[in-house]
Design a protein around this motif. Structure first.
Motif, mmCIF file in Angstrom:
data_model
loop_
_atom_site.group_PDB
_atom_site.id
_atom_site.type_symbol
_atom_site.label_atom_id
_atom_site.label_comp_id
_atom_site.label_asym_id
_atom_site.label_seq_id
_atom_site.Cartn_x
_atom_site.Cartn_y
_atom_site.Cartn_z
ATOM 1 N N GLN A 1 -13.997 -32.400 -25.320
ATOM 2 C CA GLN A 1 -13.220 -32.165 -24.393
ATOM 3 C C GLN A 1 -13.594 -31.493 -23.209
ATOM 4 O OE1 GLN A 1 -9.295 -30.408 -26.682
ATOM 5 N NE2 GLN A 1 -11.009 -29.931 -27.715
ATOM 6 N N TYR A 2 -12.913 -31.107 -22.496
ATOM 7 C CA TYR A 2 -13.327 -31.358 -21.276
ATOM 8 C C TYR A 2 -14.652 -31.812 -20.092
ATOM 9 C CZ TYR A 2 -10.981 -27.769 -23.993
ATOM 10 O OH TYR A 2 -10.359 -27.144 -25.125
ATOM 11 N N ALA A 3 -15.189 -32.881 -20.907
ATOM 12 C CA ALA A 3 -16.067 -33.392 -19.911
ATOM 13 C C ALA A 3 -16.117 -33.271 -18.519
ATOM 14 C CB ALA A 3 -16.293 -34.448 -20.319
ATOM 15 N N GLY A 4 -16.745 -31.931 -17.879
ATOM 16 C CA GLY A 4 -17.320 -32.299 -16.602
ATOM 17 C C GLY A 4 -15.802 -31.149 -15.968
ATOM 18 N N ALA A 5 -15.075 -30.312 -16.434
ATOM 19 C CA ALA A 5 -13.822 -29.853 -16.223
ATOM 20 C C ALA A 5 -14.042 -29.499 -14.693
ATOM 21 C CB ALA A 5 -13.443 -28.850 -16.784
ATOM 22 N N THR A 6 -13.390 -28.842 -13.848
ATOM 23 C CA THR A 6 -13.734 -28.764 -12.759
ATOM 24 C C THR A 6 -14.524 -29.110 -11.527
ATOM 25 O OG1 THR A 6 -14.651 -26.416 -12.813
ATOM 26 C CG2 THR A 6 -12.155 -27.396 -13.116
ATOM 27 N N GLY A 7 -15.539 -29.788 -12.268
ATOM 28 C CA GLY A 7 -17.062 -30.616 -11.465
ATOM 29 C C GLY A 7 -16.501 -30.796 -9.895
ATOM 30 N N LYS A 8 -17.280 -30.179 -8.774
ATOM 31 C CA LYS A 8 -17.194 -30.021 -7.581
ATOM 32 C C LYS A 8 -18.235 -31.028 -7.278
ATOM 33 C CE LYS A 8 -15.115 -26.066 -7.274
ATOM 34 N NZ LYS A 8 -14.719 -25.461 -8.352
ATOM 35 N N MET B 1 -11.025 -32.166 -12.063
ATOM 36 C CA MET B 1 -12.401 -32.800 -11.192
ATOM 37 C C MET B 1 -11.660 -32.322 -9.720
ATOM 38 S SD MET B 1 -12.147 -36.524 -11.929
ATOM 39 C CE MET B 1 -13.401 -37.352 -11.106
ATOM 40 N N LYS B 2 -12.900 -31.552 -8.618
ATOM 41 C CA LYS B 2 -12.863 -31.519 -7.800
ATOM 42 C C LYS B 2 -14.073 -32.261 -7.127
ATOM 43 C CE LYS B 2 -10.334 -27.283 -8.467
ATOM 44 N NZ LYS B 2 -10.039 -27.444 -9.654
ATOM 45 N N GLY B 3 -14.525 -33.124 -6.921
ATOM 46 C CA GLY B 3 -15.374 -33.831 -5.892
ATOM 47 C C GLY B 3 -17.079 -35.168 -7.540
ATOM 48 N N ILE B 4 -16.305 -34.467 -8.426
ATOM 49 C CA ILE B 4 -17.481 -34.521 -9.251
ATOM 50 C C ILE B 4 -17.624 -36.333 -9.100
ATOM 51 C CG2 ILE B 4 -15.886 -34.604 -11.820
ATOM 52 C CD1 ILE B 4 -18.702 -33.509 -12.560
ATOM 53 N N ASP B 5 -18.625 -36.802 -9.895
ATOM 54 C CA ASP B 5 -18.518 -38.209 -10.289
ATOM 55 C C ASP B 5 -18.690 -38.705 -11.551
ATOM 56 O OD1 ASP B 5 -17.785 -39.399 -7.890
ATOM 57 O OD2 ASP B 5 -19.509 -39.670 -6.934
ATOM 58 N N GLY C 1 -21.717 -30.436 -18.749
ATOM 59 C CA GLY C 1 -20.949 -30.031 -17.126
ATOM 60 C C GLY C 1 -19.826 -29.344 -16.643
ATOM 61 N N GLU C 2 -19.385 -28.270 -17.077
ATOM 62 C CA GLU C 2 -17.919 -27.883 -16.748
ATOM 63 C C GLU C 2 -18.210 -27.321 -14.865
ATOM 64 O OE1 GLU C 2 -17.290 -24.517 -16.043
ATOM 65 O OE2 GLU C 2 -18.824 -23.517 -16.213
ATOM 66 N N ASN C 3 -18.092 -27.548 -13.949
ATOM 67 C CA ASN C 3 -18.063 -27.077 -12.489
ATOM 68 C C ASN C 3 -19.374 -27.611 -11.935
ATOM 69 O OD1 ASN C 3 -15.733 -24.844 -11.191
ATOM 70 N ND2 ASN C 3 -17.667 -24.668 -10.058
ATOM 71 N N MET C 4 -19.983 -28.781 -12.601
ATOM 72 C CA MET C 4 -21.049 -28.822 -11.388
ATOM 73 C C MET C 4 -20.907 -28.754 -10.326
ATOM 74 S SD MET C 4 -23.682 -32.134 -12.913
ATOM 75 C CE MET C 4 -22.347 -32.961 -12.717
ATOM 76 N N MET C 5 -21.758 -28.686 -9.787
ATOM 77 C CA MET C 5 -21.872 -28.613 -7.794
ATOM 78 C C MET C 5 -22.051 -29.840 -7.840
ATOM 79 S SD MET C 5 -19.990 -25.499 -7.493
ATOM 80 C CE MET C 5 -20.535 -25.814 -6.461
#
Lengths: 442, 243
Positions: B112-119, B137-141, B96-100
């Protein structure tokens, strides 16, 4: 009558020169290292230390202005379904929105499109100004992932995975709070007015094996259409180029230490990395050793200023160059017309580098709405196009004199070096000799 | 641990479209997903024999449901925009990296890095997550039923990380505005990360997150909240030791 010894002339230390003394005083007063924009300012071995050997009898020149000298280049032909085709081998390097104003980004797009070349986003996401005015736009995939989204990734013409930058190999970024406008804050998902620290490495991969998988993911997301560039700072160009190729890069970008930055520690800019000239031969050698020279294209950046620099880089085996600082100057950065305002900031035209403070009188490295109005995107874009045209004509003139009907036919044999250092770095003979220092290693 | 029951974004009116990665290639799977037009009737997808493949179902931008029957490698669901992906196994690095938007449910563990940078969107991990969960993370839950490793939520900018188990060292180092809720113990907090008061709005927010993740029998009051002390937001030489 008394005898007095004649006074000696006051003598300042070469080690503790005026600039060094001022830096010590500044550090003592503020307690923080100096942060500034631009690239290394110290004198470094550079393309000026190389000369072309024009043709006479042993080589046959082409007729200037009459015989064709091709300038086009294709980037990303290794894997991408849609490689980048440029009319000139000079591209616009990545510079972020946030660091640069919107009108400045638009001007870069306009100038590049007029010239048949590409622009590149930066550590701040893709803006409509740049996408709308850039026929070919390279979208940088940076550690911070500011503004990174699926839509923009697919709107890009190529993707550049940024691993390092010439001004700060191994370093992250710091955009100080005073430049964080509402729009910049929104694009970066951070509150307005705080310092925005960019990480020095990608958060979700480590090492070349992971990079290979990351590139695979980007190809899958974009259906293998777009070239994948990998950009590294010029520190270990042989091994970094080889590993980028191994990871699957279509294009490798090597940024030497004259390459610019928006805001980084002065001590970092001036003391980390290698000069651009020193980076080219190892990078080309890596491609040649892997049998990938001209198959994986090489772009070099960092202090490229004129057509001679372009021609020399290409002669050493590069496929294209990128310009950043020079492009900003072409737009109007550090222009003497703003001298009075530079003076108020305690500097002078040509030396202004506090780009992180957001007070750029030229309106280029700022988010101040009033200052931004000073950039006319149409006129500034035209200036950039003129500059790119001049660089191209200069490079063609040199290439024809060397008997080449394409800029990419220039070769190391066309060059000699003025200094032993440059001869060793570039792998060409010292002028007047057939001696290439360190020919059997580097 | 309670299993996640998400309401399906897609209707089940049509039979699943099945991709067997023993027979079809990853490229064929992803291209077929990318070829989906808005409003397509192909809303239910099933991926068989993933066998640790990287980049499964990356860049999907339609509201379909994708059931992956087995474990996946790196970057499953990368940059997901609107789809509901369920991994019936474990996930490799960068799930889910960078998920929108949309959601990803991992029935097993995540690396590692689950949900990294997720929006945006929701990432649920029913097992444990490794280090750097929710990095930048940038907004992901993100909701993790089990434990998370060290340096999780490093430089987390916004969004919510909910951990029903324990957290490793340096939780929330250099955190910005993200909210962290941990039910178990925290080995240590990173620079500028502090425990914060659980006010009514946070209890309400957390209850909503637990509801969205289909978790019952767990009370928001069992969690502690962590967030930024905001002392590193503007550089001050007196904080140099924290850098």
């Amino acid at each position: 009558m008394t005898y007095r010894n004649p006074p000696t002339t006051p003598r300042k230390s070469a080690t503790f020169d005026d600039y060094t003394l001022s830096e010590i005083r500044r550090a003592a007063a503020t307690g923080i290292y100096d942060i500034r924009g631009a690239g290394a300012k110290r004198k470094l071995p550079h393309f000026d230390d190389l000369l072309f050997l024009g043709a006479s009898i042993s080589r046959y020149p082409l007729e200037g202005y009459r015989e064709r000298c091709d300038t086009s280049v294709v980037l990303g032909s290794r894997h991408a379904k849609k490689p980048i085709e440029l009319k000139i081998p000079i591209t616009i390097a990545g510079m972020s929105f946030g660091s640069l104003s919107g009108p400045a980004k638009e001007a870069l797009g306009r100038g590049a499109t007029l010239s048949g070349t590409s622009t590149t986003t930066g550590d701040g996401g893709m803006t409509e100004e740049e996408r709308g005015h850039s026929k070919q736009l390279v979208y940088q995939y940076l550690p911070s992932r500011y503004g990174m989204n699926l839509r923009d990734l697919r709107r890009a013409d190529a993707i550049e995975v940024v691993v390092g930058q010439g001004a700060k190999p191994g370093g992250g970024g710091m955009l100080l709070g005073q430049k964080i406008s509402d729009r910049v804050a929104e694009m970066r998902t951070l509150p307005k007015g705080i310092d925005q620290r960019s990480a020095s490495r990608h958060p979700d991969w480590t090492g070349p094996d992971d990079l290979e998988i990351k590139i695979l993911e980007l190809r899958e997301i974009t259906d293998w259409e777009k070239p994948i560039y990998v950009k590294v700072g010029g520190a270990r160009p042989y091994y970094d180029t080889a590993l980028a190729v191994k990871a699957g890069a279509d294009v490798v970008v090597v940024d030497g230490m004259q390459g610019g930055t928006a805001a980084t520690q002065e001590v970092f800019i001036e003391n980390v990395g290698q000069p651009t000239l020193a980076c080219i031969r190892p990078a080309v050698q890596a491609l040649q050793d892997l049998g990938m020279h001209r198959k994986v294209q090489l772009i070099v950046s960092g202090g490229i200023r004129n057509g001679a620099d372009v021609a020399k880089a290409l002669a050493l085996g590069v496929d294209a160059v990128s310009i950043g600082t020079a492009a900003l100057v072409a737009l109007g950065d550090n222009d003497p017309r703003w001298e009075a305002e530079y003076n108020k900031l305690g500097t002078t035209a040509g030396a202004y580098d506090d780009w992180h403070e957001g007070r750029d009188p030229a309106g280029i490295t700022t988010q101040d709405p009033e200052l931004m109005k000073r950039v006319d995107p149409v006129a500034a874009g035209r200036r950039l196009a003129n500059y790119l045209k001049v660089m191209t004509l200069e490079a063609q003139t040199i290439a024809r004199a060397c008997g080449k009907n394409s800029l990419h036919n220039l070769e190391p044999e066309d060059l000699v070096a003025l200094t032993i250092e440059a001869a060793a770095m570039a792998g060409v003979p010292l002028a007047g000799t057939n001696w290439i220092p360190g020919k059997n290693g580097f | 641990m309670p299993a996640t029951k998400l309401s399906k974004a897609a209707t089940q009116d049509h039979a699943s479209r099945i991709f067997d990665l023993d027979v079809s290639s990853l490229r064929e799977l992803n291209q077929a997903l990318h070829n989906l037009a808005p409003g397509s009737n192909e809303t239910a997808w099933e991926v068989l024999h993933p066998k640790g493949s990287h980049s499964v179902a990356v860049g999907v931008d339609q509201p379909v449901s994708i059931d992956v029957r087995g474990s996946v490698g790196y970057y499953c669901g990368g940059m997901n925009s609107g789809s509901t992906i369920t991994v019936h196994g474990s996930a490799g690095p960068g799930v889910g990296e960078n998920m929108m938007s949309g959601s990803i449910i991992v029935k097993g563990d995540a690396s590692q890095y689950a949900g990294a940078t997720g929006k945006g969107g929701l990432l649920v991990i029913e097992g444990n997550a490794s280090s750097r969960c929710g990095i930048s993370m940038k907004g992901i839950d993100i909701v993790v039923h089990g434990n998370i490793g060290h340096m999780s939520a490093f430089m987390a900018q916004s969004g919510n990380l909910v951990v029903l188990g324990d957290a490793g060292d340096a939780l929330g180092d250099s955190i910005y505005e993200a909210r962290l809720f941990v039910r178990g113990k925290v080995d240590s907090l990173g620079a500028d990360c502090i425990a914060k008061e659980m006010r009514p709005e946070h209890l309400e927010l957390l209850q909503g997150l637990l509801d969205r993740a289909g978790i019952t029998g767990v009370k928001p009051s069992e969690f502690k909240r962590y967030g930024s002390a905001r002392t590193l937001y503007n550089f001050n030489i007196d904080n140099a030791d924290a850098y």
